[in-house]
Design a protein around this motif. Sequence first.
Motif, PDB file in Angstrom:
ATOM      1  N   UNK A 157       2.510  -9.812   5.537  1.00  0.00           N
ATOM      2  CA  UNK A 157       3.177 -10.425   6.689  1.00  0.00           C
ATOM      3  C   UNK A 157       3.218  -9.351   7.771  1.00  0.00           C
ATOM      4  N   UNK A 158       3.613  -9.694   8.984  1.00  0.00           N
ATOM      5  CA  UNK A 158       3.682  -8.672  10.033  1.00  0.00           C
ATOM      6  C   UNK A 158       4.625  -7.513   9.679  1.00  0.00           C
ATOM      7  N   UNK A 159       5.633  -7.787   8.846  1.00  0.00           N
ATOM      8  CA  UNK A 159       6.620  -6.759   8.509  1.00  0.00           C
ATOM      9  C   UNK A 159       6.151  -5.787   7.436  1.00  0.00           C
ATOM     10  N   UNK A 160       5.348  -6.311   6.455  1.00  0.00           N
ATOM     11  CA  UNK A 160       5.013  -5.449   5.317  1.00  0.00           C
ATOM     12  C   UNK A 160       3.961  -6.086   4.429  1.00  0.00           C
ATOM     13  N   UNK A 161       3.471  -5.281   3.512  1.00  0.00           N
ATOM     14  CA  UNK A 161       2.608  -5.809   2.453  1.00  0.00           C
ATOM     15  C   UNK A 161       3.529  -6.404   1.396  1.00  0.00           C
ATOM     16  N   UNK A 162       3.356  -7.679   1.099  1.00  0.00           N
ATOM     17  CA  UNK A 162       4.211  -8.374   0.143  1.00  0.00           C
ATOM     18  C   UNK A 162       3.748  -8.102  -1.282  1.00  0.00           C
ATOM     19  N   UNK A 163       2.437  -8.211  -1.514  1.00  0.00           N
ATOM     20  CA  UNK A 163       1.873  -7.961  -2.841  1.00  0.00           C
ATOM     21  C   UNK A 163       0.402  -7.649  -2.703  1.00  0.00           C
ATOM     22  N   UNK A 164      -0.085  -6.737  -3.525  1.00  0.00           N
ATOM     23  CA  UNK A 164      -1.531  -6.499  -3.596  1.00  0.00           C
ATOM     24  C   UNK A 164      -1.869  -6.053  -5.008  1.00  0.00           C
TER      25      UNK A 164
END
Length: 128
Positions: free
Chosen positions: A10-17
Amino acid sequence: MATLRVGLVSPEREIWSGEAKMVVAQTVEGQLGILPGHAPVLGVLLDGSVVKIEPADDGEWVTAMVGSGFFSIAGDEVSILAEQAELGTEVDVADANRALQDALAAGEDDSTSERRARARLRAAGVDA
């Protein structure tokens, strides 16, 4: 076994990878299951839907609410770019319930805020 390299941001952060066996996403045209070797696709995420990821390490499925956005599949790389995203494990269920009640009280049929609140609850494993 072949796997997918998945990134949910998302624009705020990496949620999962990480590496995954499968990804399921809801698009404006319908639900899409993605396995290794999938044909290249560029799609539009359904605002207020849930993305599910089956990690390659046989761990628990990762479930996240997503707002509007896009996903792409190229080779065995899956990129999910969401305007808003939240892991089901991070959802404050009481807050999501309040948001749903507020959206329902506003009286707008199928509003964005209602769809997102319901998706947050589904991601958290609560039937909404």
